[in-house]
Design an enzyme around this catalytic site. Structure first.
Site, short mmCIF file in Angstrom:
data_model
loop_
_atom_site.label_atom_id
_atom_site.label_comp_id
_atom_site.label_asym_id
_atom_site.label_seq_id
_atom_site.Cartn_x
_atom_site.Cartn_y
_atom_site.Cartn_z
N GLU A 247 39.13 -22.40 82.81
CA GLU A 247 40.16 -21.57 83.45
C GLU A 247 39.94 -20.08 83.21
O GLU A 247 40.28 -19.25 84.05
CB GLU A 247 41.55 -21.98 82.96
CG GLU A 247 42.03 -23.33 83.48
CD GLU A 247 41.64 -24.49 82.58
OE1 GLU A 247 40.85 -24.27 81.63
OE2 GLU A 247 42.11 -25.62 82.82
N PHE B 108 54.32 -33.12 76.89
CA PHE B 108 52.86 -33.11 76.93
C PHE B 108 52.36 -31.95 77.81
O PHE B 108 52.81 -31.76 78.93
CB PHE B 108 52.35 -34.44 77.49
CG PHE B 108 50.85 -34.48 77.66
CD1 PHE B 108 50.01 -34.40 76.55
CD2 PHE B 108 50.28 -34.56 78.92
CE1 PHE B 108 48.63 -34.42 76.70
CE2 PHE B 108 48.90 -34.58 79.08
CZ PHE B 108 48.08 -34.50 77.96
N GLN B 109 51.44 -31.20 77.29
CA GLN B 109 50.84 -30.04 77.98
C GLN B 109 51.90 -29.01 78.40
O GLN B 109 51.78 -28.39 79.45
CB GLN B 109 50.00 -30.47 79.18
CG GLN B 109 48.74 -31.23 78.75
CD GLN B 109 47.70 -31.36 79.85
OE1 GLN B 109 48.03 -31.46 81.02
NE2 GLN B 109 46.43 -31.37 79.46
N LYS C 64 56.25 -29.32 88.00
CA LYS C 64 55.69 -30.37 88.85
C LYS C 64 56.74 -30.97 89.78
O LYS C 64 56.45 -31.29 90.93
CB LYS C 64 55.08 -31.46 87.97
CG LYS C 64 54.21 -32.44 88.75
CD LYS C 64 53.46 -33.38 87.82
CE LYS C 64 52.48 -34.24 88.61
NZ LYS C 64 51.73 -35.16 87.74
N MET D 88 26.89 -4.19 69.80
CA MET D 88 27.79 -3.08 69.55
C MET D 88 28.39 -3.18 68.15
O MET D 88 28.57 -2.18 67.46
CB MET D 88 28.90 -3.04 70.61
CG MET D 88 29.70 -1.75 70.63
SD MET D 88 28.68 -0.30 70.91
CE MET D 88 28.87 -0.09 72.68
#
Lengths: 605, 206
Positions: A89, A151-152, A201, A512
C-alpha cells in the site's frame, strides 16, 4: 503496449484492456446524467465509483482487501477507471502522489482497513508535506463494529487527521458518493493536499439509488484568488526600489501552473531566480537569470544571492528549515514579499513584510500590472554572475578513484535529451539528482521533499509513468538503502511493462547518514554500512526487468543507452565512489552564506 | 568536470550585517529581539459534529501552542458549537494559531476577542466543613453559592474571571481544599457586536 494506455487490473481479462482504453476516453466526457442512464447506482460502493468517474478520474493505485472489497467489486464494472495493483500500500500512496504531481490532478490510492490503511500513512504524510493533490480511499469495518477493536480495525480518520487536508468518515450510503466528490474537489482546490474517505464495509455494501453530484468544496472552504490591491501596490514599490532583488520560486508555482507567469515576470524585470527543491523546473536552469536551487545542498551562488539580497520575493514556498538554514541568518537584510495561497504560511517561519495571499499566477500578474519600472539592479546581476563563476557546480574524476555519482546523473540527463521525468528516493543520490540534472520544465521533478521518505523513487516512477506522455522518459534515481525499502514495486513495473529506467547510485551505505556521521559523529558508522546489499542487476532480472551493473566510466554510456532504449523497466546498478559526499553543504541550522565546499571547510564552521 | 568545487572559503566571504529573531522578523541588533507572550482569547464558531473538539485540540497540541483553557458547548443554532480558547503566546504565534484554526474544515469562523469581552469561568470548590460560618462569609465576599453541605465538606460554586476564581481559591485554602473543578474561560463580545459570526452566517474572521 504503450505506457499511457490503461493497463489491466490483474483480475481482468487481458482482452478487456483495449476496450477499456477506448471507453475511458469517452467515459470522461459524459455527464453524470448520461452515465446514470446507462447504469444507475445501486450500492454505496457504486456511488463511490460514480463520484470518481464524475471527477474525471482515470487511474487508481491500490491493494485489494477485506473491508474495501465492495468498492473493488464496483470498480470491476467501470469502463473509465483503470486500477493498478501495487505490491504494497505504501507503493500505492507514493504512486498516486507522483501521479498527482505530474498530471496536476488528484492521484487516487486505495487500501483496505487496518494494516492497509496504516500502510498508506507514509504516502499521505508525504503528500501533505509537499501539498500534492491526492485522495486516499480506505476500507473500514462495518459501522456496528467500529470502536470495538474488530479484526483489521484502525481509527483511520483519527490516525490521518494531522496529515490530511481533511478526512471523512462515510457513515451514510446515500452521501458516500458526495463525500468522495468533496474529498476530490478539496484535494486540488486552493493549496493542494491529501484527503481521505474512510468507507465502512456496510456503507459500501448498502443499497442506495442516490447519484452523487458534481464534486464541490464545502461552503466553509474559501480559497483566495486575488491578493489585496493595496498590498500589491506596496510590495511593488518595495521591489521597484530594490537594488538587490531575488525571486525565490517554490513548489507552489508548479502546483499553481504559474510557471509561464513567473518566467515572464522574471525576464521582463530581469530579476535573478533562486528555486527551492520543490520549485525545480519552475524556471529553466539553463537561463542566465537562474541561480538554481538554494538551501542545505543548494548551489553556492544561490545561497550567496539569498543571503545578500535586499528584497526577497518568495512565491509558493513555506520556508522550510532545509531551505532557510538558521532563521536568524536567512536573508537577514531583505524585506520579504511572500506570495502564498495559504494564509497560514504567511509569517509562519519567516516574517513577511509584504504578504500577498492568492493564487501564484494571478498575483504575479497583479504585480506585473502594477510595476512601473524594473529595479535598478545591473550591479547585483553582475555580482550574481561573479558568484556563479566563483562557485560553479563541478566535480573531479581522478583516474585512481571509483565512479563519481555526478557523472552518472549528467550521463542520464544527456542520454534522455533533457526530456525526462526524474523521480528519486531520499538521500545523497537525491541531492546529486537535484544538483547535476538541468531542470527546465515544470512537473518533471518528482521527489519527497518535506517528509524525506526513503523508498519514494520507484513507486513514484510508476505513478509518473502513468501520468507522463508516451515519448517522455522516466528516470528514477535511487540509493542502495532507499531502493531496498520499496524494491518490491519492481514487480508492478514488470507486470505492466512500464518504460522506467532505475539508476541505483550504489555506495553500500545509507550515504547521507554516513556523510553526517563522518562530519558530526567522529566517523562512527552506526548502522549505516550496507555491504550486505544484493546485486541489484541480478535482482532486477529475477523480477523480470533488465539489469545492468556498472563499475567504470567507460561502461556508463553503453549501459545508459541500452537501459534508456529498452521499453520495459531496467535497473542499472552503478557502483559509485563510497566516499563521495554531497557539497556544497550548509550545516543544519547554519547560515546559508557559510556553506562548506568540502569536509575541511565543514570542520571549520 | 575536473575541477571540483572551488571558491573562497566560508571565512573569506562577506557577511551581511542584519539578522532576524527566532520568529523570522528582521531586527535591529540593539533592540529587544524577542516579543513578550500575551494572553489571547480566541472564539471559534464550528460545525456541531463529532470529532471537532479532537481536531481543534489536536491542532493546538501538535503545533505546540500553549493552551491555557478550552471550552466548548452548543449555541443557539443547532448546527453550530462555540469553542473558546485561551492561549498564551508571542504575537506571531497568536496570529498563526488563528490562521491554522481557520484551515480546519469544520471551523466556520475565528475571532480574537478584545480584553474587555465578557469572560467567565465556573468553578466548584469542595472545602472542609469544620468552620461553616467562615466558609459562608468568604463565599459571600466572592459571590459564591453553596451547592452542597455535609458533615465533612461544603461545596461552593463560583463564576467570574479567572483572576477572581484564583483569588477565591486562595481564600478558601484556609479551610482545606478537598477538590476543585474549573471549566476554563467562556467568552462573548460586549454589546450587540457578534462574537465570531455575522447575522447572515458569513465569516467574521479578523
Amino acid at each position: 503496449m504503450s505506457e499511457r494506455a490503461p493497463v489491466t487490473e490483474t483480475e481482468k481479462e487481458a482482452t478487456d484492456a483495449g476496450d477499456a482504453a477506448d471507453a475511458a476516453a469517452s467515459g470522461a466526457n459524459r455527464s453524470p446524467e448520461e452515465r446514470a442512464e446507462g447504469r444507475p447506482v445501486e450500492t454505496g460502493a457504486q456511488s463511490v465509483v460514480r463520484a470518481l468517474e464524475n471527477a474525471g478520474i482515470e487511474y487508481l493505485f491500490g491493494v485489494q482487501g477485506g473491508a474495501i472489497m465492495p468498492v473493488y467489486d464496483a470498480l470491476y464494472d467501470s469502463d473509465q477507471l483503470t486500477h493498478f495493483t501495487m505490491a504494497h500500500e505504501q507503493g500505492a500512496s507514493h504512486a498516486a502522489d507522483a501521479y498527482g504531481i505530474v498530471a496536476g490532478e488528484p492521484g487516487v490510492c486505495m487500501a483496505t482497513s487496518g494494516p492497509g490503511a496504516t500502510n498508506l500513512v507514509t504516502g499521505i504524510a508525504d503528500a501533505n508535506m509537499d501539498s500534492d493533490p491526492m485522495i486516499a480511499l480506505t476500507g473500514q469495518v462495518a459501522r456496528d463494529f467500529v470502536g470495538n477493536d474488530a479484526f483489521q480495525e484502525t481509527d483511520t480518520t483519527g490516525v490521518t487527521d494531522p496529515i490530511t487536508k481533511t478526512n471523512f468518515f462515510a457513515d451514510d450510503p446515500d452521501v458516500v458518493g458526495d463525500d468522495v466528490g468533496q474529498a476530490l474537489a478539496l484535494s486540488n482546490t486552493g493549496r493542494p493536499g491529501p484527503t481521505l474517505v474512510d468507507l465502512p464495509k456496510d456503507v459500501t455494501k448498502a443499497d442506495t439509488d442516490v447519484e452523487p453530484g458534481e464534486p464541490e468544496t464545502p461552503d466553509t472552504f474559501h480559497a483566495p484568488e486575488e491578493a489585496d490591491d493595496e498590498a500589491v501596490a506596496e510590495a511593488v514599490r518595495a521591489i521597484e526600489a530594490s537594488e538587490k532583488p531575488v525571486i525565490l520560486a517554490g513548489g507552489g508555482i508548479i502546483k499553481g501552473d504559474a510557471t509561464e507567469e513567473l518566467r515572464e515576470f522574471a525576464t521582463t524585470y530581469e530579476i535573478p531566480v533562486v528555486t527551492t527543491m520543490p520549485g525545480l523546473g519552475s524556471f529553466p536552469e539553463d537561463h542566465e537569470l537562474s541561480m538554481e536551487m538554494a538551501g542545505m545542498h543548494g548551489t553556492g551562488f544561490a545561497n550567496m544571492a539569498i543571503t545578500h539580497c535586499d528584497v526577497l520575493i518568495g512565491i509558493g514556498t513555506r520556508f522550510d528549515d532545509r531551505l532557510t538554514g538558521g532563521i536568524d541568518t536567512f536573508a537577514p537584510d531583505a524585506e520579504v514579499v511572500h506570495v502564498d495561497i495559504d494564509p497560514a504560511e504567511i509569517s509562519k517561519n519567516i516574517h513577511a513584510d509584504y504578504p500577498l495571499i492568492g493564487d501564484a499566477g494571478t498575483v504575479i500578474e497583479q504585480l506585473d500590472a502594477e510595476m512601473d519600472f524594473a529595479p535598478d539592479a545591473d550591479e547585483w546581476r553582475e555580482q550574481c554572475q561573479t558568484w556563479k563563476d566563483e562557485y560553479p557546480m563541478d566535480y573531479s574524476t581522478p583516474d585512481d578513484e571509483p565512479l563519481k555519482p555526478e557523472f552518472v546523473v549528467e550521463a542520464l540527463d544527456e542520454a534522455t535529451g533533457g526530456d525526462a521525468i526524474v523521480t528519486t528516493g531520499v538521500g545523497q543520490h537525491q541531492m546529486w539528482a537535484c544538483q547535476y540534472w538541468t531542470y527546465t520544465e515544470p512537473r518533471t521533478w518528482v521527489s519527497s521533499h518535506g517528509l524525506g521518505t526513503m523508498g519514494y523513487g520507484l513507486p513514484a516512477a510508476i505513478g509518473a509513468r502513468v501520468a507522463a506522455d508516451d515519448d517522455q522518459e522516466v528516470v528514477c534515481f535511487e540509493g542502495d538503502g532507499s531502493f531496498l525499502m520499496t524494491i518490491q514495486e519492481l514487480s508492478v513495473a514488470v507486470r505492466e511493462d512500464m518504460d522506467i529506467t532505475v539508476a541505483v547510485l550504489n555506495n553500500e551505505y545509507v550515504g547521507m547518514v554516513r556523510q553526517w556521521q563522518d562530519a558530526f559523529f567522529d566517523g562512527r558508522h552506526a548502522a549505516s554500512e550496507y555491504s550486505w546489499c544484493p546485486e541489484f542487476d541480478k535482482l532486477a532480472e529475477a523480477f523480470g526487468a533488465r539489469g545492468f551493473a556498472v563499475d567504470d566510466y567507460d561502461e556508463v554510456a553503453d549501459a545508459v543507452e541500452a537501459a534508456v532504449e529498452y521499453d520495459g523497466p531496467s535497473v542499472i546498478d552503478f557502483h559509485i565512489d563510497p566516499r563521495a559526499n554531497v557539497y556544497p553543504m550548509v550545516p543544519s541550522g547554519g547560515a546559508n552564506g557559510q556553506f562548506a565546499l568540502s569536509e575541511e571547510q565543514l570542520e571549520d564552521l | 568536470m575536473t575541477g571540483g568545487l572551488q571558491g573562497p572559503g566560508p571565512k573569506d566571504r562577506p557577511r551581511p550585517d542584519g539578522r532576524r529573531n527566532s520568529q523570522g522578523i528582521r531586527v535591529d541588533p540593539d533592540a529587544e529581539a524577542e516579543p513578550d507572550t500575551r494572553r489571547a482569547v480566541l472564539s471559534a464558531l464550528v460545525k456541531h459534529e463529532p470529532g471537532v473538539l479532537a481536531e481543534v485540540s489536536g491542532l493546538f497540541s501538535r503545533r505546540q501552542f500553549n493552551i491555557e483553557s478550552l471550552t466548548v458547548g452548543p449555541t443557539e443554532d443547532d448546527d453550530r458549537a462555540r469553542i473558546t480558547l485561551v492561549i498564551e503566546e508571542p504575537e506571531p504565534g497568536i496570529e498563526q494559531a488563528k490562521k491554522q484554526l481557520r484551515k480546519l474544515l469544520p471551523v466556520v469562523s475565528v475571532r480574537e476577542l478584545p480584553e474587555d469581552a465578557n469572560q467567565r469561568e465556573l468553578a466548584l470548590i469542595k472545602v472542609g466543613a469544620t468552620r461553616p460560618d467562615e466558609v459562608h462569609a468568604i463565599a459571600e465576599m466572592y459571590d459564591a453559592k453553596g451547592v452542597d453541605a455535609g458533615r465533612d465538606t461544603i461545596t461552593v460554586e463560583i463564576t467570574g474571571s479567572t483572576q477572581k476564581i484564583d483569588a477565591a481559591v486562595e481564600a478558601f485554602e484556609q479551610f482545606g481544599i478537598h477538590e476543585i473543578v474549573r471549566t476554563g474561560t467562556a467568552a462573548l463580545s460586549r454589546g450587540a457586536e457578534y462574537t465570531a459570526t455575522t447575522p447572515d452566517g458569513a465569516p467574521a474572521d479578523d
